[in-house]
Scaffold this active site. Structure first.
Site, PDB file in Angstrom:
ATOM      1  N   ASN A  58     -22.680  47.068  21.975  1.00 20.83           N
ATOM      2  CA  ASN A  58     -22.162  47.684  23.188  1.00 20.83           C
ATOM      3  C   ASN A  58     -22.184  49.174  22.959  1.00 20.83           C
ATOM      4  OD1 ASN A  58     -19.735  46.860  22.302  1.00 20.83           O
ATOM      5  ND2 ASN A  58     -18.690  47.616  24.177  1.00 20.83           N
ATOM      6  N   GLU A  60     -20.897  52.534  25.169  1.00 15.78           N
ATOM      7  CA  GLU A  60     -20.268  52.870  26.480  1.00 15.78           C
ATOM      8  C   GLU A  60     -20.619  54.241  27.047  1.00 15.78           C
ATOM      9  OE1 GLU A  60     -15.950  52.401  26.290  1.00 15.78           O
ATOM     10  OE2 GLU A  60     -16.322  50.223  26.403  1.00 15.78           O
ATOM     11  N   CYS A  69     -24.894  46.829  27.431  1.00  9.95           N
ATOM     12  CA  CYS A  69     -24.340  45.927  26.868  1.00  9.95           C
ATOM     13  C   CYS A  69     -25.011  45.359  25.432  1.00  9.95           C
ATOM     14  CB  CYS A  69     -24.364  44.607  27.664  1.00  9.95           C
ATOM     15  SG  CYS A  69     -23.518  44.782  29.200  1.00  9.95           S
ATOM     16  N   GLU A  71     -25.960  42.361  24.075  1.00  8.73           N
ATOM     17  CA  GLU A  71     -27.122  41.708  24.630  1.00  8.73           C
ATOM     18  C   GLU A  71     -28.420  42.201  24.760  1.00  8.73           C
ATOM     19  OE1 GLU A  71     -23.892  41.549  25.881  1.00  8.73           O
ATOM     20  OE2 GLU A  71     -23.588  39.706  26.615  1.00  8.73           O
ATOM     21  N   CYS A 108     -22.037  39.450  30.963  1.00  7.56           N
ATOM     22  CA  CYS A 108     -22.259  39.805  32.414  1.00  7.56           C
ATOM     23  C   CYS A 108     -23.424  39.400  32.981  1.00  7.56           C
ATOM     24  CB  CYS A 108     -22.063  41.510  32.343  1.00  7.56           C
ATOM     25  SG  CYS A 108     -23.467  42.332  31.818  1.00  7.56           S
ATOM     26  N   CYS A 111     -26.836  40.870  31.864  1.00 10.07           N
ATOM     27  CA  CYS A 111     -27.129  40.410  30.899  1.00 10.07           C
ATOM     28  C   CYS A 111     -27.645  38.934  30.982  1.00 10.07           C
ATOM     29  CB  CYS A 111     -26.147  40.505  29.745  1.00 10.07           C
ATOM     30  SG  CYS A 111     -25.772  42.109  29.010  1.00 10.07           S
TER      31      CYS A 111
END
Length: 156
Positions: A58, A60, A69, A71, A108, A111
């Site tokens: 990830n 940010e 993210c 993924e 999430c 994703c």
């Protein structure tokens, strides 16, 4: 959740060698995460049909909606560096220095959508392995199991 295509393991020692190896690489990917705000480090490892492994973590941003993210970072890497590659499985894991992550961390919604669409595009299921630092591990035989009734191109 009772489903023969979803396996729940009580810990890493119960995983197959291929699942355990991919989870370990996902855990290693958490070290590359950029999470200065949440301190929630997520790593993803993708096993391709040809045996290659692609990692993601990830990333940010102070403006949270702009975060990436693990993924999606990993899938975008596959798509850009090896177009047409078939994803066999993805392992997603997380760690938090403030408290142990003892439950599987599910992708999430964004994703889940991307995983489902990539799976549909490639025309073959990809296994999804989710876990925390400790505790149970869940293996889905298909990304589609993460998002029943997914939105797709047929609606467009």
């Amino acid at each position: 959740m009772e489903n023969k295509d979803i396996q729940i393991y009580s810990g890493r020692s119960e995983l197959s060698k291929s699942h355990a190896a991919l989870v370990k690489i996902g855990e290693e990917a958490t070290a590359d995460a950029y999470a200065p705000y949440s301190k929630f480090y997520v790593g993803a490892a993708i096993l391709l049909e040809d045996g290659n492994i692609v990692k993601g973590s990830n990333f940010e941003n102070a403006s949270y909606p702009l975060c990436l993210c693990a993924e999606r970072v990993a899938l975008a890497s596959v798509h850009s560096q090896q177009p047409g590659a078939i994803v066999k499985m993805i392992a997603v894991t997380a760690k938090n220095p403030r408290k142990k992550v003892s439950e599987p961390v599910a992708p999430c919604g964004a994703c889940r959508q991307v995983l489902c669409e990539y799976e549909k595009k490639q025309g073959t299921p990809m296994e999804v392995i989710i876990c925390g630092e400790t505790g149970k591990i869940v293996v889905f035989k298909s990304a589609a199991q993460l998002l029943p009734m997914a939105f797709d191109h047929t609606f467009l």
